[in-house]
Design an enzyme around this catalytic site. Structure first.
Site, PDB file in Angstrom:
ATOM      1  N   GLN A 224       0.831  -1.199   0.000  1.00  0.00           N
ATOM      2  CA  GLN A 224       0.000   0.000   0.000  1.00  0.00           C
ATOM      3  C   GLN A 224       0.870   1.255   0.000  1.00  0.00           C
ATOM      4  O   GLN A 224       1.861   1.341   0.715  1.00  0.00           O
ATOM      5  CB  GLN A 224      -0.921   0.013   1.216  1.00  0.00           C
ATOM      6  CG  GLN A 224      -1.892  -1.162   1.257  1.00  0.00           C
ATOM      7  CD  GLN A 224      -2.916  -1.148   0.142  1.00  0.00           C
ATOM      8  OE1 GLN A 224      -3.206  -0.091  -0.433  1.00  0.00           O
ATOM      9  NE2 GLN A 224      -3.467  -2.304  -0.180  1.00  0.00           N
ATOM     10  N   TYR A 253      -5.829 -11.773  -4.851  1.00  0.00           N
ATOM     11  CA  TYR A 253      -4.959 -10.655  -5.213  1.00  0.00           C
ATOM     12  C   TYR A 253      -4.199 -10.225  -3.955  1.00  0.00           C
ATOM     13  O   TYR A 253      -4.070  -9.038  -3.650  1.00  0.00           O
ATOM     14  CB  TYR A 253      -5.749  -9.475  -5.784  1.00  0.00           C
ATOM     15  CG  TYR A 253      -6.728  -9.836  -6.881  1.00  0.00           C
ATOM     16  CD1 TYR A 253      -6.329  -9.932  -8.209  1.00  0.00           C
ATOM     17  CD2 TYR A 253      -8.074 -10.083  -6.574  1.00  0.00           C
ATOM     18  CE1 TYR A 253      -7.240 -10.253  -9.214  1.00  0.00           C
ATOM     19  CE2 TYR A 253      -8.983 -10.408  -7.562  1.00  0.00           C
ATOM     20  CZ  TYR A 253      -8.573 -10.492  -8.882  1.00  0.00           C
ATOM     21  OH  TYR A 253      -9.477 -10.815  -9.868  1.00  0.00           O
ATOM     22  N   ASP A 276      -1.912 -14.739  -5.733  1.00  0.00           N
ATOM     23  CA  ASP A 276      -1.436 -13.591  -6.501  1.00  0.00           C
ATOM     24  C   ASP A 276      -0.484 -14.120  -7.563  1.00  0.00           C
ATOM     25  O   ASP A 276       0.251 -15.080  -7.318  1.00  0.00           O
ATOM     26  CB  ASP A 276      -0.722 -12.582  -5.601  1.00  0.00           C
ATOM     27  CG  ASP A 276      -0.589 -11.211  -6.254  1.00  0.00           C
ATOM     28  OD1 ASP A 276      -1.234 -10.269  -5.770  1.00  0.00           O
ATOM     29  OD2 ASP A 276       0.164 -11.080  -7.233  1.00  0.00           O
ATOM     30  N   CYS A 340      -9.913   0.434  -5.809  1.00  0.00           N
ATOM     31  CA  CYS A 340      -9.258   1.740  -5.913  1.00  0.00           C
ATOM     32  C   CYS A 340      -9.793   2.554  -7.076  1.00  0.00           C
ATOM     33  O   CYS A 340      -9.305   3.647  -7.343  1.00  0.00           O
ATOM     34  CB  CYS A 340      -7.739   1.568  -6.035  1.00  0.00           C
ATOM     35  SG  CYS A 340      -7.214   0.603  -7.464  1.00  0.00           S
TER      36      CYS A 340
END
Length: 383
Positions: A224, A253, A276, A340
């Site tokens: 992040q 993910y 992932d 996002c």
């Protein structure tokens, strides 16, 4: 249509453009304009029903408008497109954008601090002289020699005071120990993740601490961007999942496994399958009760043991119908969906509804201050 026209901006669109109306009544999207502005707009794309335009001048500024905080953005870099927006009003404006995409709903709002110097990682382009720079919005052209308000001093130093291999991509990271890491890589397509490191210039393995756990990974691995985001997201996850229990959870993910401890511990020690495609997905850490799968989520989502809870944090393009169908087919009691991009997030929420899942809780995080981006997290349950 004339070369320019004057219009008032009424509200904000997804993507960071202000919405108003041209003199002929068509909807106009003006990049760089905010609600309450009266602006002179210069059309860049003219269609029968709408116009896209760039900001030519602000004739009457909105009360939301302040002096730009980012020198690089003021010179044209695409980094801080909300640099002239009052930070105290930013989260409310982003929540309005999300409500517009979802067409209603109650939202918990979280404003992450700090508003400047918050970024833990950044990618620069490098020009023919070896100078690092930030790209102009919608362009490959670089803005060099100016600091960005998102970056702490250590990363602005990497931007301004070092030279690199011409034409390379530079990834600079500051980790939880205050160690800086700088690597060179090659340019990848828009929206793709840089994986390969061509040269380590400084540092090496990134050490990040979040949610009471230590994570170790290469500088190119996903983490992040906002320094406060990992703890804020995992704390919310623990709050929302406090009443659940089960033996299996999915972390789709999952990157380097940030959500694994919160998932496992909230469910009473559940085994977490973290998926992932990145080689860094099984990064060294102190995590227990986890099995990492290096694969694309859509390839394995229908092959995992049935979960009680699923967390998924897809890229900007969203999860899409195949992943959501496969996940819903495993009949989890709860799904935590992170997005996002408000448009693809809203689309995915609609897909969940087709499988009987509805939003129980919704939160928006101002995790990218000074930009039009934000993070949205939803808790979904089967109706």
């Amino acid at each position: 249509m004339t070369d320019t026209f004057t219009c008032r901006i009424d509200r904000m669109a997804h993507g960071g453009a202000g919405i108003g109306h041209a003199p002929d009544g068509r909807v106009v999207f003006v990049t760089g304009a905010f609600p309450g502005d009266t602006v002179v707009a210069r059309p860049t794309k003219v269609k029968k029903s709408f116009i896209k335009a760039e900001l030519d001048d602000v004739t009457s500024p909105s009360p939301l408008r302040v002096a730009p905080a980012c020198e690089a953005a003021a010179a044209g870099a695409g980094c801080c497109d909300f640099t002239a927006l009052d930070p105290a009003k930013e989260l409310d404006l982003k929540a309005e954008i999300l409500v517009d995409q979802l067409r209603g709903g109650d939202i918990a709002k979280h404003d992450l601090a700090p508003h400047q110097g918050w970024r833990t990682r950044v990618r620069f382009g490098v020009d023919k002289q070896g100078r690092a720079g930030l790209r102009k919005r919608g362009s490959h052209e670089l803005v060099t020699g100016l600091p960005c308000a998102q970056l702490p001093d250590e990363l602005n130093d990497a931007l301004l005071n070092h030279t690199y291999t011409p034409g390379s991509e530079v990834i600079a990271v500051i980790d939880s120990r205050g160690q800086r890491h700088i690597v060179e890589s090659r340019k990848v397509g828009r929206g793709k993740r840089v994986e390969k490191i061509d040269k380590v210039l400084e540092g090496g393995t990134v050490h990040a601490r979040a949610d009471g756990h230590e994570f170790q990974f290469p500088a190119t691995a996903f983490w992040q961007a906002h320094v406060a985001a990992p703890d804020a997201y995992t704390q919310l996850l623990r709050e929302w999942l406090a009443d659940y229990s089960g033996d299996v959870a999915w972390d789709l993910y999952g990157g380097v496994g940030l959500f694994v401890p919160a998932l496992s511990e909230s469910l009473g020690g559940a085994k977490v399958y973290s998926v992932d495609y990145s080689p860094a997905a099984n990064a060294a850490s102190d995590l227990d009760n986890v099995e990492f799968r290096q694969a694309r989520v859509e390839k394995v989502a229908d092959q995992l043991p049935a979960p009680t809870v699923v967390v998924l944090d897809p890229p900007r393009k969203g999860a899409g119908k195949d992943v959501i169908a496969a996940t819903a087919g495993a009949h989890p009691e709860a799904v935590v969906h992170i997005g996002c991009d408000p448009a693809t997030f809203a689309r995915d929420i609609g897909l969940w509804a087709e499988h009987g899942y509805s939003v129980d809780k919704l939160a928006v995080f101002n995790a990218f201050p000074g930009t039009h981006h934000f993070e949205t997290i939803a808790l979904l349950q089967h109706s």
